[in-house]
Design a protein around this motif. Structure first.
Motif, PDB file in Angstrom:
ATOM      1  N   GLY A 242      13.678   5.526 -18.377  1.00  0.00           N
ATOM      2  CA  GLY A 242      13.883   6.173 -19.673  1.00  0.00           C
ATOM      3  C   GLY A 242      12.660   6.919 -20.161  1.00  0.00           C
ATOM      4  O   GLY A 242      12.766   7.987 -20.776  1.00  0.00           O
ATOM      5  N   ARG A 243      11.479   6.357 -19.900  1.00  0.00           N
ATOM      6  CA  ARG A 243      10.251   6.994 -20.366  1.00  0.00           C
ATOM      7  C   ARG A 243      10.035   8.341 -19.685  1.00  0.00           C
ATOM      8  O   ARG A 243       9.715   9.344 -20.340  1.00  0.00           O
ATOM      9  CB  ARG A 243       9.056   6.080 -20.098  1.00  0.00           C
ATOM     10  N   ARG A 244      10.193   8.383 -18.377  1.00  0.00           N
ATOM     11  CA  ARG A 244      10.011   9.629 -17.635  1.00  0.00           C
ATOM     12  C   ARG A 244      11.035  10.672 -18.078  1.00  0.00           C
ATOM     13  O   ARG A 244      10.707  11.866 -18.239  1.00  0.00           O
ATOM     14  CB  ARG A 244      10.130   9.368 -16.130  1.00  0.00           C
ATOM     15  N   THR A 245      12.256  10.233 -18.319  1.00  0.00           N
ATOM     16  CA  THR A 245      13.291  11.153 -18.799  1.00  0.00           C
ATOM     17  C   THR A 245      12.916  11.725 -20.161  1.00  0.00           C
ATOM     18  O   THR A 245      13.067  12.929 -20.414  1.00  0.00           O
ATOM     19  CB  THR A 245      14.644  10.434 -18.873  1.00  0.00           C
ATOM     20  N   ALA A 246      12.401  10.870 -21.045  1.00  0.00           N
ATOM     21  CA  ALA A 246      11.979  11.329 -22.374  1.00  0.00           C
ATOM     22  C   ALA A 246      10.861  12.355 -22.268  1.00  0.00           C
ATOM     23  O   ALA A 246      10.834  13.345 -23.014  1.00  0.00           O
ATOM     24  CB  ALA A 246      11.536  10.134 -23.210  1.00  0.00           C
TER      25      ALA A 246
ATOM     26  N   ALA B 105      16.308  19.179 -12.999  1.00  0.00           N
ATOM     27  CA  ALA B 105      14.938  18.684 -12.881  1.00  0.00           C
ATOM     28  C   ALA B 105      14.877  17.188 -13.197  1.00  0.00           C
ATOM     29  O   ALA B 105      14.133  16.433 -12.553  1.00  0.00           O
ATOM     30  CB  ALA B 105      14.018  19.454 -13.818  1.00  0.00           C
ATOM     31  N   ILE B 106      15.666  16.752 -14.175  1.00  0.00           N
ATOM     32  CA  ILE B 106      15.705  15.328 -14.506  1.00  0.00           C
ATOM     33  C   ILE B 106      16.289  14.526 -13.356  1.00  0.00           C
ATOM     34  O   ILE B 106      15.746  13.486 -12.957  1.00  0.00           O
ATOM     35  CB  ILE B 106      16.515  15.099 -15.800  1.00  0.00           C
ATOM     36  N   VAL B 107      17.384  15.011 -12.792  1.00  0.00           N
ATOM     37  CA  VAL B 107      18.010  14.304 -11.670  1.00  0.00           C
ATOM     38  C   VAL B 107      17.064  14.258 -10.469  1.00  0.00           C
ATOM     39  O   VAL B 107      16.916  13.228  -9.807  1.00  0.00           O
ATOM     40  CB  VAL B 107      19.351  14.964 -11.295  1.00  0.00           C
ATOM     41  N   ASP B 108      16.378  15.371 -10.216  1.00  0.00           N
ATOM     42  CA  ASP B 108      15.449  15.415  -9.083  1.00  0.00           C
ATOM     43  C   ASP B 108      14.266  14.467  -9.285  1.00  0.00           C
ATOM     44  O   ASP B 108      13.865  13.740  -8.372  1.00  0.00           O
ATOM     45  CB  ASP B 108      14.930  16.839  -8.871  1.00  0.00           C
ATOM     46  N   ALA B 109      13.700  14.466 -10.493  1.00  0.00           N
ATOM     47  CA  ALA B 109      12.471  13.702 -10.739  1.00  0.00           C
ATOM     48  C   ALA B 109      12.724  12.227 -11.017  1.00  0.00           C
ATOM     49  O   ALA B 109      11.926  11.370 -10.619  1.00  0.00           O
ATOM     50  CB  ALA B 109      11.721  14.317 -11.930  1.00  0.00           C
ATOM     51  N   VAL B 110      13.823  11.911 -11.671  1.00  0.00           N
ATOM     52  CA  VAL B 110      14.079  10.531 -12.106  1.00  0.00           C
ATOM     53  C   VAL B 110      15.007   9.797 -11.139  1.00  0.00           C
ATOM     54  O   VAL B 110      14.791   8.627 -10.823  1.00  0.00           O
ATOM     55  CB  VAL B 110      14.662  10.511 -13.532  1.00  0.00           C
ATOM     56  N   TYR B 111      16.035  10.489 -10.653  1.00  0.00           N
ATOM     57  CA  TYR B 111      17.032   9.843  -9.795  1.00  0.00           C
ATOM     58  C   TYR B 111      16.745  10.039  -8.308  1.00  0.00           C
ATOM     59  O   TYR B 111      17.322   9.328  -7.474  1.00  0.00           O
ATOM     60  CB  TYR B 111      18.431  10.359 -10.129  1.00  0.00           C
ATOM     61  N   LEU B 112      15.890  10.998  -7.982  1.00  0.00           N
ATOM     62  CA  LEU B 112      15.467  11.242  -6.597  1.00  0.00           C
ATOM     63  C   LEU B 112      16.649  11.341  -5.630  1.00  0.00           C
ATOM     64  O   LEU B 112      16.693  10.697  -4.582  1.00  0.00           O
ATOM     65  CB  LEU B 112      14.512  10.134  -6.141  1.00  0.00           C
ATOM     66  N   GLY B 113      17.628  12.157  -6.032  1.00  0.00           N
ATOM     67  CA  GLY B 113      18.770  12.376  -5.151  1.00  0.00           C
ATOM     68  C   GLY B 113      19.850  11.323  -5.256  1.00  0.00           C
ATOM     69  O   GLY B 113      20.879  11.419  -4.578  1.00  0.00           O
ATOM     70  N   GLN B 114      19.639  10.310  -6.096  1.00  0.00           N
ATOM     71  CA  GLN B 114      20.631   9.249  -6.231  1.00  0.00           C
ATOM     72  C   GLN B 114      21.388   9.366  -7.559  1.00  0.00           C
ATOM     73  O   GLN B 114      21.746   8.383  -8.187  1.00  0.00           O
ATOM     74  CB  GLN B 114      19.948   7.888  -6.114  1.00  0.00           C
ATOM     75  N   GLY B 115      21.607  10.600  -7.957  1.00  0.00           N
ATOM     76  CA  GLY B 115      22.363  10.879  -9.165  1.00  0.00           C
ATOM     77  C   GLY B 115      22.828  12.321  -9.151  1.00  0.00           C
ATOM     78  O   GLY B 115      22.393  13.125  -8.314  1.00  0.00           O
TER      79      GLY B 115
ATOM     80  N   ASP C  85      13.536   1.149  -8.349  1.00  0.00           N
ATOM     81  CA  ASP C  85      13.170   2.541  -8.552  1.00  0.00           C
ATOM     82  C   ASP C  85      13.712   3.348  -7.370  1.00  0.00           C
ATOM     83  O   ASP C  85      13.587   2.932  -6.215  1.00  0.00           O
ATOM     84  CB  ASP C  85      11.642   2.668  -8.616  1.00  0.00           C
ATOM     85  N   PRO C  86      14.350   4.494  -7.628  1.00  0.00           N
ATOM     86  CA  PRO C  86      14.886   5.296  -6.522  1.00  0.00           C
ATOM     87  C   PRO C  86      13.858   5.593  -5.431  1.00  0.00           C
ATOM     88  O   PRO C  86      14.217   5.708  -4.255  1.00  0.00           O
ATOM     89  CB  PRO C  86      15.348   6.580  -7.214  1.00  0.00           C
ATOM     90  N   ALA C  87      12.576   5.672  -5.799  1.00  0.00           N
ATOM     91  CA  ALA C  87      11.540   5.958  -4.807  1.00  0.00           C
ATOM     92  C   ALA C  87      11.370   4.817  -3.809  1.00  0.00           C
ATOM     93  O   ALA C  87      10.822   5.016  -2.719  1.00  0.00           O
ATOM     94  CB  ALA C  87      10.213   6.230  -5.504  1.00  0.00           C
ATOM     95  N   ASP C  88      11.831   3.615  -4.173  1.00  0.00           N
ATOM     96  CA  ASP C  88      11.662   2.450  -3.305  1.00  0.00           C
ATOM     97  C   ASP C  88      12.854   2.178  -2.407  1.00  0.00           C
ATOM     98  O   ASP C  88      12.797   1.285  -1.547  1.00  0.00           O
ATOM     99  CB  ASP C  88      11.395   1.200  -4.156  1.00  0.00           C
ATOM    100  N   VAL C  89      13.936   2.908  -2.594  1.00  0.00           N
ATOM    101  CA  VAL C  89      15.170   2.581  -1.877  1.00  0.00           C
ATOM    102  C   VAL C  89      15.024   2.777  -0.364  1.00  0.00           C
ATOM    103  O   VAL C  89      15.476   1.939   0.426  1.00  0.00           O
ATOM    104  CB  VAL C  89      16.350   3.401  -2.435  1.00  0.00           C
ATOM    105  N   ALA C  90      14.383   3.860   0.045  1.00  0.00           N
ATOM    106  CA  ALA C  90      14.225   4.103   1.485  1.00  0.00           C
ATOM    107  C   ALA C  90      13.462   2.965   2.148  1.00  0.00           C
ATOM    108  O   ALA C  90      13.830   2.496   3.243  1.00  0.00           O
ATOM    109  CB  ALA C  90      13.510   5.430   1.726  1.00  0.00           C
ATOM    110  N   GLY C  91      12.407   2.486   1.510  1.00  0.00           N
ATOM    111  CA  GLY C  91      11.643   1.378   2.062  1.00  0.00           C
ATOM    112  C   GLY C  91      12.443   0.091   2.118  1.00  0.00           C
ATOM    113  O   GLY C  91      12.313  -0.706   3.060  1.00  0.00           O
ATOM    114  N   LEU C  92      13.283  -0.130   1.124  1.00  0.00           N
ATOM    115  CA  LEU C  92      14.141  -1.313   1.130  1.00  0.00           C
ATOM    116  C   LEU C  92      15.164  -1.242   2.268  1.00  0.00           C
ATOM    117  O   LEU C  92      15.442  -2.241   2.938  1.00  0.00           O
ATOM    118  CB  LEU C  92      14.858  -1.442  -0.218  1.00  0.00           C
ATOM    119  N   LYS C  93      15.710  -0.058   2.489  1.00  0.00           N
ATOM    120  CA  LYS C  93      16.676   0.108   3.578  1.00  0.00           C
ATOM    121  C   LYS C  93      16.028  -0.118   4.940  1.00  0.00           C
ATOM    122  O   LYS C  93      16.688  -0.563   5.890  1.00  0.00           O
ATOM    123  CB  LYS C  93      17.293   1.505   3.522  1.00  0.00           C
TER     124      LYS C  93
END
Length: 534
Positions: free
Chosen positions: A387-391, A320-330, A268-276
């Protein structure tokens, strides 16, 4: 068959002690936390990356293959090839001494030869006795890339020479032969299964010439492989490869942090910072050769009208979709191919986000009280983290222009199968990651008339568009091909069979002790060169 817990226990022991003991020698195990279960084990039947990872990448080879991390074609089962001056004949010299895998269920009696290559392509033709060897079988890539019409003949010249004769030149041909649907399979194994009356096992117990050989599959849980001792490149460094099927992105993150897997994908894009920030992990990222889209079924009213599709596109807040779903990674998508691909038309303007204009356009088109279904993908893919959040965001956007949306979903393999039906009843969230670096792999495979009922999930058949794509495929000059693809993108944007949503960064994660892993240019995952250090 081992249970999943036993597999993880064995893997944990391997990581703690430096390997499992096998035959008195230290054995290395690698666990890949994959995102979905494979559809089967015949790479020609599927287009999903989760299946290609488990088949074409792990078990099989092709005549030619892509150099890891690039779109450069290099020799594989063919050591060399020549192309006739008219572009109609490809002659391949096969590598001598290539062994098919010896497994608990098959022992080959001969080396790979031209008969295997001929069979690998001929079996995918309609009318062959292998065309429907499992229920619902379709050779989706073979059909979508128009191989039935393109290939006139695949013929054996001698045991180590094969000639592929085309009906017309094809600029993407060599790249197509490096794709997983072009994997070379064992005719001897197929003949044995036919004689035994069990051809379905061809899709359950694979036999290839690749780096790993299949051991067993626990449905929706784990796949086990072992190193192929007779691999023509030499035995790989990992002795035991395990796909731990983990559909929840959050659980994949937990597992790699806990050391329960060595490689995972699509966090999940929200977890990437923690993984890094985790010093025990390595995070690999690059722009994906991908597209996420909402595909309208253009055979169903009122979505059969371009003006209705354009109106709905204006209602979508992509940012809004890119901001909410991709969190800056799209990034928001404009065209049906990614901006990193040659022939991308920068001059095309995107549909304006304008709910008021969208509402007026729907009224002008005579559309009132519209209700529709949006299909939400049940798994994360490199092009679509959620996909669900995007829908849900699309549902909210469409509500603002008076369109009522019901969100539906299905098991992933069922989702793909139903979406291929030209009579499906919804607008489908889907996407694509390029397989060979050629625009044809997006525009022809996903949008041409010949791909309807296969990877063209919109059933959109525009003859002007398809004629341009077909002409580009037989044109050798890349500058001329670029002009044709730019014209095709203009038609696509005018007709709007999709709402183009986003292009994403692709994220892979490995533990610190993994070496030799290279992120693919095409969204697949290959472990042939991977090792684990002490």
């Amino acid at each position: 068959m081992k249970t999943y817990k036993k597999l993880l226990a064995a893997t944990a022991l391997a990581m703690l002690t430096g390997g499992l003991m096998a035959g008195g020698a230290s054995a290395k195990s690698l666990v890949f936390c994959s995102e979905a279960a494979p559809g089967g084990f015949d790479p020609a039947l599927y287009t999903g990356g989760e299946t290609l990872d488990a088949t074409g990448q792990a078990v099989f080879n092709k005549l030619v293959e892509f150099k890891l991390g690039t779109s450069e074609v290099e020799p594989s089962l063919a050591t060399s090839w020549t192309i006739s001056d008219d572009g109609l004949e490809y002659t391949f010299k096969l590598r001598p001494g290539v062994k098919f895998q010896t497994t608990s269920y098959f022992t080959p009696t001969r080396d790979l030869n031209a008969d295997d290559v001929v069979f690998s392509f001929e079996r995918q033709k309609e009318g062959s006795k292998w065309a429907k060897y499992v229920e619902g079988a379709t050779y989706e890539y073979f059909e979508s890339m128009d191989f039935p019409k393109l290939i006139k003949e695949v013929k054996k010249v001698d045991d180590l020479t094969v000639k592929i004769v085309l009906n017309k030149p094809s600029a993407p041909m060599l790249a197509g032969l490096a794709m997983d649907f072009s994997s070379i399979v064992s005719k001897e194994y197929a003949d044995k299964l036919q004689a035994d009356g069990t051809p379905q096992k061809f899709n359950e117990q694979p036999v290839g010439s690749g780096p790993y050989q299949f051991v067993d599959y626990q449905l929706n849980t784990a796949i086990r492989y072992e190193a192929n001792p007779g691999y023509w490149k030499g035995k790989v460094k990992i002795d035991n490869l395990i796909f731990a099927i983990t559909t929840d992105a959050a659980v994949r993150v937990q597992k790699i942090k806990a050391g329960e897997c060595n490689i995972t994908i699509y966090p999940d894009p929200a977890d990437v910072a923690g993984l890094k920030a985790d010093t025990n992990l390595k995070v690999i990222q690059k722009p994906g050769l991908n597209i996420a889209y909402l595909g309208y079924n253009t055979t169903q009213a009122p979505f059969d009208k371009p003006e209705v599709r354009k109106a709905l596109n204006m209602a979508i807040d992509k940012k809004a979709i890119v901001d909410a779903v991709y969190l800056g990674q799209g990034t928001p998508a404009v065209n049906p191919i990614p901006p990193t691909m040659w022939s991308y038309d920068k001059a095309i303007k995107d549909d304006e986000y304008n709910p008021e204009a969208a509402k007026k356009a729907l009224e002008k088109a005579g559309v009132k009280n519209l209700s529709m279904k949006i299909w939400a993908m049940p798994v994360a893919r490199p092009y679509m983290p959620n996909g669900r959040r995007t829908a849900e965001l699309l549902q909210s956007d469409f509500a603002k222009v008076g369109v009522k949306v019901e969100i539906v979903s299905y098991d992933w393999q069922e989702y793909l199968k139903r979406a291929s039906d030209p009579k499906h009843d919804g607008a489908v969230i889907l996407g694509w990651t390029g397989d060979n670096g050629d625009p044809d792999n997006f525009l022809a495979v996903l949008l041409s008339c010949q791909a309807v009922g296969q990877a063209n999930r919109t059933a959109w058949c525009n003859k002007e568009f398809t004629a341009l794509i077909d002409k580009a495929a037989v044109t050798a000059d890349q500058a001329e091909r670029t002009k044709l693809y730019e014209q095709a993108q203009v038609i696509f944007k005018r007709e709007a069979p999709w709402a183009t949503l986003a292009h994403s960064l692709v994220t892979d994660v490995t533990t610190k002790n993994v070496t030799g892993y290279v992120q693919s240019a095409f969204g697949v995952h290959n472990f042939a060169d991977v090792d684990i250090t002490e």
